[in-house]
Enzyme design. Structure first.
Site, short mmCIF file in Angstrom:
data_model
loop_
_atom_site.label_atom_id
_atom_site.label_comp_id
_atom_site.label_asym_id
_atom_site.label_seq_id
_atom_site.Cartn_x
_atom_site.Cartn_y
_atom_site.Cartn_z
N PRO A 44 50.87 29.52 25.57
CA PRO A 44 49.53 30.30 25.69
C PRO A 44 49.81 30.34 24.07
O PRO A 44 50.79 29.71 23.06
CB PRO A 44 50.37 31.73 25.31
CG PRO A 44 50.37 31.73 26.48
CD PRO A 44 50.81 30.30 27.15
N GLU A 45 48.55 30.70 23.02
CA GLU A 45 48.49 30.50 21.49
C GLU A 45 50.54 31.80 21.02
O GLU A 45 50.45 32.90 21.32
CB GLU A 45 47.99 31.57 20.80
CG GLU A 45 47.74 31.06 19.10
CD GLU A 45 46.59 31.96 18.60
OE1 GLU A 45 45.66 31.63 17.82
OE2 GLU A 45 46.45 32.97 19.20
N VAL A 46 50.60 30.61 20.36
CA VAL A 46 52.31 31.53 19.33
C VAL A 46 53.39 31.83 20.62
O VAL A 46 53.40 33.00 20.42
CB VAL A 46 52.06 32.36 18.51
CG1 VAL A 46 51.43 31.69 16.40
CG2 VAL A 46 51.04 33.74 18.78
N TRP A 47 53.32 30.76 21.65
CA TRP A 47 53.84 31.73 22.26
C TRP A 47 54.92 32.28 22.20
O TRP A 47 56.21 33.29 22.67
CB TRP A 47 53.98 30.80 23.61
CG TRP A 47 55.17 30.62 24.72
CD1 TRP A 47 56.49 29.95 24.92
CD2 TRP A 47 55.10 31.86 25.63
NE1 TRP A 47 57.05 30.19 26.02
CE2 TRP A 47 56.63 30.92 27.00
CE3 TRP A 47 54.86 32.37 26.82
CZ2 TRP A 47 57.02 31.94 27.27
CZ3 TRP A 47 55.22 33.14 27.10
CH2 TRP A 47 56.20 33.04 27.74
N GLN A 229 48.69 35.29 27.10
CA GLN A 229 50.07 36.15 27.25
C GLN A 229 49.67 36.90 27.78
O GLN A 229 48.70 37.29 27.93
CB GLN A 229 50.61 36.98 25.65
CG GLN A 229 51.34 35.07 25.05
CD GLN A 229 51.56 35.50 23.70
OE1 GLN A 229 52.05 36.92 23.48
NE2 GLN A 229 51.51 34.62 22.46
#
Length: 325
Positions: A44-47, A229
């Site tokens: 995911p984005e900015v995991w 997320q």
């Protein structure tokens, strides 16, 4: 000749505001995916270290302590923590697109690193324009982030972050790079709240983000791995998300794998469930969709409509050359 690949999309809860814990969980998910035969894995984005939803639900003043921790736990591209992840990718022999909050000096960026089966970062990009209040925390990517596709043993792998999927020119430029497997990295997005309790916009929901990712598969004739997320109730307070009607827990997830005609290729999981979604795909199947529509090929009219791209990244400092006399 077929080109079959097992792909995976991560839907999981981050280890919020915890760099070392985030790295440990990332490596665990890579190992779990490798054991299942996954060859291309999207995060995911900015995991790392999680998407700080409190920037949407709480004031800047109230978020100061959280953001201080967030900066301290963001990941530097050249760091021991990243090398641990690279080693895990190499051991797994897979290709990974890793979303994380990148710390570069005293600035943060919404980054994606493309890590090869040899454990090398073969491409690195940053979200070219953070969305709305994200701009209070993360900086803009430069022109080198317009490159979104790299070659791999498993095909041409692409990636975008969140609402970059709503930028038609950026999507079009990715199609021109020949993407075959695209990683759509997203934060948690929740269902539409009761409008009488909480005014909100449909485009800020998991359903809308799901549809945007599916449309990219259709428009670009590419496989799309949607990675998102989730958030659980015990982590609402840590993210400054108490007292609103948007961040319903457990929830936030809407992960899926789409084929190049937009068809879902695996069973969905619950919005609050951790899972690695997988599908076995054949890159030759892209030809089925391309026969009907090739957005940057036979279905284009470049004599009437075309895209102008500046590929040169701007520099903060340019040193003047000394003239010799």
């Amino acid at each position: 000749m077929s080109k079959k690949v097992r792909v995976g999309a991560v839907q999981a809860e981050p280890v919020w505001l915890n760099l070392e814990g985030s790295v440990d969980k990332t490596i665990s998910l890579i190992k779990q995916s490798a054991a299942d035969g996954v060859q291309v894995l999207g995060f995911p984005e900015v995991w790392i270290p999680g998407y700080p939803w409190g920037i949407w639900t709480t004031s800047v003043i109230e978020n100061v302590p959280m953001i201080h921790e967030y900066m301290n736990n963001s990941l530097a591209k050249d760091s021991p923590q990243m090398r641990r992840i690279q080693d895990a990718v190499k051991e797994a022999g897979m290709f990974v697109v890793l979303g994380y909050s990148e710390r570069d000096g005293a600035s943060l960026y919404m980054a994606q690193s493309f890590i090869s089966p040899e454990g090398e970062i073969v491409h690195h990009r940053r979200k070219i324009k953070p969305t709305h209040v994200e701009r209070t925390l993360w900086g803009d990517g430069q022109a080198d982030s317009l490159k979104t596709v790299v070659d791999s043993p498993f095909g041409k792998i692409g990636g975008l972050n969140c609402w970059e999927h709503l930028q038609p020119l950026l999507r079009y430029y990715e199609y021109s790079q020949g993407v075959q497997i695209h990683v759509a990295s997203w934060p948690a997005e929740f269902e539409m709240p009761d409008k009488e309790k909480q005014p909100w916009l449909y485009h800020e929901t998991g359903e809308a983000s799901y549809r945007a990712s599916q449309f990219m598969a259709i428009e670009g004739q590419t496989f799309v791995l949607v990675s998102s997320q989730i958030m659980t109730e015990e982590n609402l307070e840590k993210n400054n998300c108490l007292g609103n009607h948007v961040t319903k827990t457990p929830g936030g997830g809407f992960s899926m794998i789409f084929g190049p005609d937009g068809s879902p290729l695996c069973e969905p999981v619950g919005v609050g469930v951790e899972a690695i979604l997988t599908a076995d795909v054949d890159l030759r199947d892209i030809d089925y969709a391309k026969t009907f529509i090739d957005t940057v090929g036979h279905y284009a009219r470049p004599d009437m409509l075309s895209l102008l791209v500046n590929p040169e990244a701007a520099k903060h400092v340019t040193l003047m050359k000394q003239s010799s006399f």
